[in-house]
Scaffold this active site. Sequence first.
Site, PDB file in Angstrom:
ATOM      1  N   ASP A 177       0.996  -1.393   0.005  1.00 39.97           N
ATOM      2  CA  ASP A 177      -0.241   0.062  -0.054  1.00 39.97           C
ATOM      3  C   ASP A 177       0.714   1.774   0.127  1.00 39.97           C
ATOM      4  OD1 ASP A 177      -2.203  -1.485  -0.029  1.00 39.97           O
ATOM      5  OD2 ASP A 177      -2.908  -1.262   1.866  1.00 39.97           O
ATOM      6  N   GLY A 178       2.102   1.410   0.690  1.00 35.95           N
ATOM      7  CA  GLY A 178       2.606   2.147   0.397  1.00 35.95           C
ATOM      8  C   GLY A 178       3.597   3.118  -0.413  1.00 35.95           C
ATOM      9  N   ASN A 227      -4.657   9.389   2.624  1.00 36.44           N
ATOM     10  CA  ASN A 227      -4.619   8.309   3.998  1.00 36.44           C
ATOM     11  C   ASN A 227      -5.219   9.442   4.634  1.00 36.44           C
ATOM     12  OD1 ASN A 227      -5.099   5.619   3.273  1.00 36.44           O
ATOM     13  ND2 ASN A 227      -3.451   4.641   4.215  1.00 36.44           N
ATOM     14  N   ASP A 283      -4.097  11.654  22.805  1.00 36.09           N
ATOM     15  CA  ASP A 283      -2.357  11.577  22.200  1.00 36.09           C
ATOM     16  C   ASP A 283      -2.589  12.347  21.316  1.00 36.09           C
ATOM     17  OD1 ASP A 283      -2.151   9.949  24.472  1.00 36.09           O
ATOM     18  OD2 ASP A 283      -2.407   8.278  23.541  1.00 36.09           O
TER      19      ASP A 283
END
Length: 429
Positions: A174-175, A270, A300
């Site tokens: 996917d990268g 994304n 966070d």
Amino acid sequence: MDGGSEVRLEASTFCCSTCEAAPITGRRSAQRMKARSLSTSSATYSEHRRTQSLHGPSPVTTFGPKACMLQNPHAVMHIQDPASQRLTWNKPPKSVLVIKKIRDASLLQPFKELCTFLTEVKNLMVYVEKKVLDDPAISGDEVFAAITKKFCTFREDLDDISNRVDFIICLGGDGTLLYASSLFQESVPPVMAFHLGSLGFLTPFKFDTYQSQVTQIIEGNAAIVLRSRLQVRVLKDNWEKKDTVDEKGIILTNKDLETSHKAMQHQVLNEVVVDRGPSSYLSNVDLFLDGHLITTVQGDGLIVSTPTGSTAYAVAAGASMIHPNVPAIMITPICPHSLSFRPIVVPAGVELQIKLSPDARNTAWVSFDGRKRQEICHGDSITITTSCFPVPSICFRDPVNDWFESLATCLHWNVRKKQNYLSSEDEEF
């Protein structure tokens, strides 16, 4: 169109750094040359006026110099059936960008086979990143060297290939698709992604039958899914010390401060992630929607994702999964210090803005698709809208079946052992 005017990009001649400024106009002259490197150039694009709308901007339906989406005259209320989204070509494609995952020895043989097929059989101009060809396993192959001499090379962030490539083939996970998206800040050529990585949620094609699959794409009329992107603008306040000199000639520091604004833009496929970075304190950032303060995020951090990104970091943080054809933006808190802070989905047409809270104890950090991480300080702002330039991802079958197939095979969605069947005798007890 609602969100901007449609643009059709026409192919133009270009010069490579090693061709002595001679324009390359055809296949014959391209074959005589060794591997070439594009010179840095700046392309001029039409400005896309974007208006706020609850339905979001209409995406541009031309992808690269020659690809466009097949028009559907039966569309109702401009809401198109995902199964009817088809790719077609204004002119036959002549160039292809091959993206290979770096430092992966298992991809060397598929890469060589594919490039040989594209160059020798399909007579396409193949674009490859320079650092890929610098791999000793490729540069040291004397047999494959005859093929690489016909390639056109480029360098990330230095060479502009936005109007040179007709379609893209990704080899990896996917990268590789995320990386392909980052190379094109406006119109993106159609992307064909082969599953040669670890997860493969966005890569539906198997490499076993690549010749017939690539041939079918070149012939046109393939199913596509328009993966919306986020247009992100980061405005930073750079405070610089201005030294002054007193009457005795002594340099004084920390007297006056000069401020300057630096703006950066990104196209994100994304998600945009704002987190607390190395600090042990909770992050405190303010979230605005169309100029109105919605909430302060204490935890966070925060994830702002596209529907494509909903199945990535967002789903790991407890968000729902959204089909890529849904025009929406997802807002997901990361470990919020509030049990009632649940992920929400907002229309694609809104404008989000993220700022560090005035009383925040520490700075925040932001990243874009996991890259280009930077610190966010007081006075900085992050503006996020839906981009008019989606990524046209070529489907193996169609957008619906491919998505559910990825949910089942990659994420094991709703996989459990089935209950035993009860017979009529068992029901009596």
